[in-house]
Scaffold this active site. Sequence first.
Site, PDB file in Angstrom:
ATOM      1  N   ASP A 211      43.151  26.364 -23.942  1.00  0.00           N
ATOM      2  CA  ASP A 211      44.516  25.782 -24.240  1.00  0.00           C
ATOM      3  C   ASP A 211      45.004  25.375 -22.870  1.00  0.00           C
ATOM      4  O   ASP A 211      45.258  26.129 -21.860  1.00  0.00           O
ATOM      5  CB  ASP A 211      45.243  27.146 -25.020  1.00  0.00           C
ATOM      6  CG  ASP A 211      46.710  27.043 -25.308  1.00  0.00           C
ATOM      7  OD1 ASP A 211      46.922  25.620 -25.322  1.00  0.00           O
ATOM      8  OD2 ASP A 211      47.413  27.955 -25.787  1.00  0.00           O
TER       9      ASP A 211
ATOM     10  N   LYS B 232      43.384  29.623 -20.529  1.00  0.00           N
ATOM     11  CA  LYS B 232      44.531  28.837 -20.187  1.00  0.00           C
ATOM     12  C   LYS B 232      44.019  28.095 -19.111  1.00  0.00           C
ATOM     13  O   LYS B 232      43.545  28.432 -18.055  1.00  0.00           O
ATOM     14  CB  LYS B 232      45.771  29.734 -19.840  1.00  0.00           C
ATOM     15  CG  LYS B 232      46.407  30.505 -20.804  1.00  0.00           C
ATOM     16  CD  LYS B 232      46.837  29.595 -21.982  1.00  0.00           C
ATOM     17  CE  LYS B 232      47.594  30.617 -22.877  1.00  0.00           C
ATOM     18  NZ  LYS B 232      48.452  29.653 -24.025  1.00  0.00           N
TER      19      LYS B 232
ATOM     20  N   SER C 292      43.423  36.065 -25.266  1.00  0.00           N
ATOM     21  CA  SER C 292      43.862  34.948 -24.580  1.00  0.00           C
ATOM     22  C   SER C 292      44.161  35.323 -23.196  1.00  0.00           C
ATOM     23  O   SER C 292      44.811  36.320 -22.840  1.00  0.00           O
ATOM     24  CB  SER C 292      45.246  34.399 -25.353  1.00  0.00           C
ATOM     25  OG  SER C 292      45.601  33.320 -24.547  1.00  0.00           O
TER      26      SER C 292
ATOM     27  N   ASP D  31      48.946  23.209 -31.417  1.00  0.00           N
ATOM     28  CA  ASP D  31      49.976  24.334 -31.532  1.00  0.00           C
ATOM     29  C   ASP D  31      51.026  23.879 -31.407  1.00  0.00           C
ATOM     30  O   ASP D  31      51.671  23.686 -32.466  1.00  0.00           O
ATOM     31  CB  ASP D  31      49.296  25.199 -30.215  1.00  0.00           C
ATOM     32  CG  ASP D  31      50.296  26.353 -30.097  1.00  0.00           C
ATOM     33  OD1 ASP D  31      51.173  26.688 -30.951  1.00  0.00           O
ATOM     34  OD2 ASP D  31      50.252  27.380 -28.978  1.00  0.00           O
TER      35      ASP D  31
ATOM     36  N   LYS E 152      39.914  32.856 -24.970  1.00  0.00           N
ATOM     37  CA  LYS E 152      40.454  31.838 -24.847  1.00  0.00           C
ATOM     38  C   LYS E 152      41.147  31.531 -23.230  1.00  0.00           C
ATOM     39  O   LYS E 152      41.524  32.460 -22.898  1.00  0.00           O
ATOM     40  CB  LYS E 152      41.779  31.544 -25.611  1.00  0.00           C
ATOM     41  CG  LYS E 152      42.768  30.370 -25.454  1.00  0.00           C
ATOM     42  CD  LYS E 152      43.565  30.364 -26.825  1.00  0.00           C
ATOM     43  CE  LYS E 152      45.043  30.569 -26.217  1.00  0.00           C
ATOM     44  NZ  LYS E 152      46.054  30.285 -27.440  1.00  0.00           N
TER      45      LYS E 152
ATOM     46  N   GLU F  57      43.056  23.099 -27.239  1.00  0.00           N
ATOM     47  CA  GLU F  57      44.339  23.542 -27.708  1.00  0.00           C
ATOM     48  C   GLU F  57      45.331  22.625 -27.106  1.00  0.00           C
ATOM     49  O   GLU F  57      45.514  22.946 -25.817  1.00  0.00           O
ATOM     50  CB  GLU F  57      44.679  24.991 -27.901  1.00  0.00           C
ATOM     51  CG  GLU F  57      45.826  25.480 -28.804  1.00  0.00           C
ATOM     52  CD  GLU F  57      45.940  26.905 -28.804  1.00  0.00           C
ATOM     53  OE1 GLU F  57      45.073  27.732 -28.438  1.00  0.00           O
ATOM     54  OE2 GLU F  57      47.058  27.351 -28.902  1.00  0.00           O
TER      55      GLU F  57
ATOM     56  N   LYS G  30      51.186  29.769 -35.864  1.00  0.00           N
ATOM     57  CA  LYS G  30      51.855  30.661 -35.515  1.00  0.00           C
ATOM     58  C   LYS G  30      53.084  30.834 -36.490  1.00  0.00           C
ATOM     59  O   LYS G  30      53.898  29.822 -36.627  1.00  0.00           O
ATOM     60  CB  LYS G  30      52.330  30.339 -34.144  1.00  0.00           C
ATOM     61  CG  LYS G  30      51.375  30.534 -33.122  1.00  0.00           C
ATOM     62  CD  LYS G  30      51.946  30.240 -31.766  1.00  0.00           C
ATOM     63  CE  LYS G  30      50.858  30.444 -30.738  1.00  0.00           C
ATOM     64  NZ  LYS G  30      51.150  29.751 -29.481  1.00  0.00           N
TER      65      LYS G  30
ATOM     66  N   GLY H  53      49.080  33.747 -31.268  1.00  0.00           N
ATOM     67  CA  GLY H  53      49.725  34.862 -30.936  1.00  0.00           C
ATOM     68  C   GLY H  53      50.904  34.403 -29.872  1.00  0.00           C
ATOM     69  O   GLY H  53      50.715  33.566 -29.420  1.00  0.00           O
TER      70      GLY H  53
END
Length: 370
Positions: free
Chosen positions: A189, A164, A136, A239, A162, A214, A263, A291
């Site tokens: 995400d 952000k 990520s 999430d 991934k 996400e 998670k 994570g």
Amino acid sequence: MIKIERVELHHLSLPYVYPFETSFARETVRELVLVSVSGGGVTGWGECVAGSGPWYSYETVGTAWHVMETFLIPMLLGKMVENPGDVVDRFVRVRGHAMARACLENAVWDLLARAKGISLATMLGGARERVSVGVSVGIEPNLNELLKRIEVHVDEGYARVKLKIKPGWDVDVVRAVRERWPDLAVQVDANSAYRLSDLTVLRELDQFELLLIEQPLHYDDIVEHAQLRSQLRTPICLDESIHSPEHARWALDMDACGIINIKVGRVGGLTAACQIHDMCVKRDVPVWCGGMMETNIGRAVNVALSSLPNFTLPGDISASARYFHQDIARPDFVLNPDSTLGVPSEPGNGVTVSMEYVADLHVATLVFTA
Ligand code: OSB
Ligand code: MG
């Protein structure tokens, strides 16, 4: 049956290898709470994934400490436990505070697995020796820095990245990454940075063959995600909105997502995580393990969980070296050339806490004895 004779709370602060920025915060250290639970000559460890402030979730290091000290630990101390479900039953009156509950429940899973001499993965019903992982990548000061960061990770062997995203750091960024790495598995995400009125931007992301998007909308929403889902080609993964097996069922009943990020801390522990996994198997919904910038204690739990059969997408579980220069538990997780991490086969979570290093990083400690 083991009697819980001693519980310790440790508040630590551990610097990251490099800062991690999301749409909600930029952080340079991981503040965290660790718990150890002892009985019958065995000790189990749990890591609380709550952050320093209420940005990702309302839970913080301070709220988790308070809830564990005042409510959860007294529900366990001096009590007999035979399986992790006993802990879930003891905590049943507690509303919310999933990360605090998960921390103690996971410590008891580790304790019981060690007492039985089996690995956590085996105790969970895991079926793999290696789990697929990705990395990520946070928001960087500029596109050039981001591309350099991704290049490092691609060279390290990560097959899935991934990104952000947030308004203003989305379409152009994803386009640049796609142009540079046409075949890389990429997902994004948003950590709740968009609104339904941003549909035009979100639809532009459809052109990049992303694995998933996400949590684009509000952190507690499933209604508007269901509306958005029918207008996007890219699968929506939730999430923040999924706090329990009930939330997972509601989201799936409403068609709010096609994929769930599990998670362990956010859903209230390994028992709940397995329930969500099993529910998703029945409904043919893929899951993957999220994570929370864990140390090796939390990472060991994530790796063990990811060995369950329906974790079919790579997890946000990078090698130890991506997070900290020196972890508080050993051995480190090292990336295999096929973008996987090995599942420990030693008893319990498979890692050993370095008490000297815990003492070095110490902010506060509390000891409870029965
Ligand atoms: O939304 O997945 C998230 C870290 C902290 C809070 C929220 C998130 C994350 C990550 C980190 O993406 C993933 C990792 O631990 O490597
Ligand atoms: Mg997320």
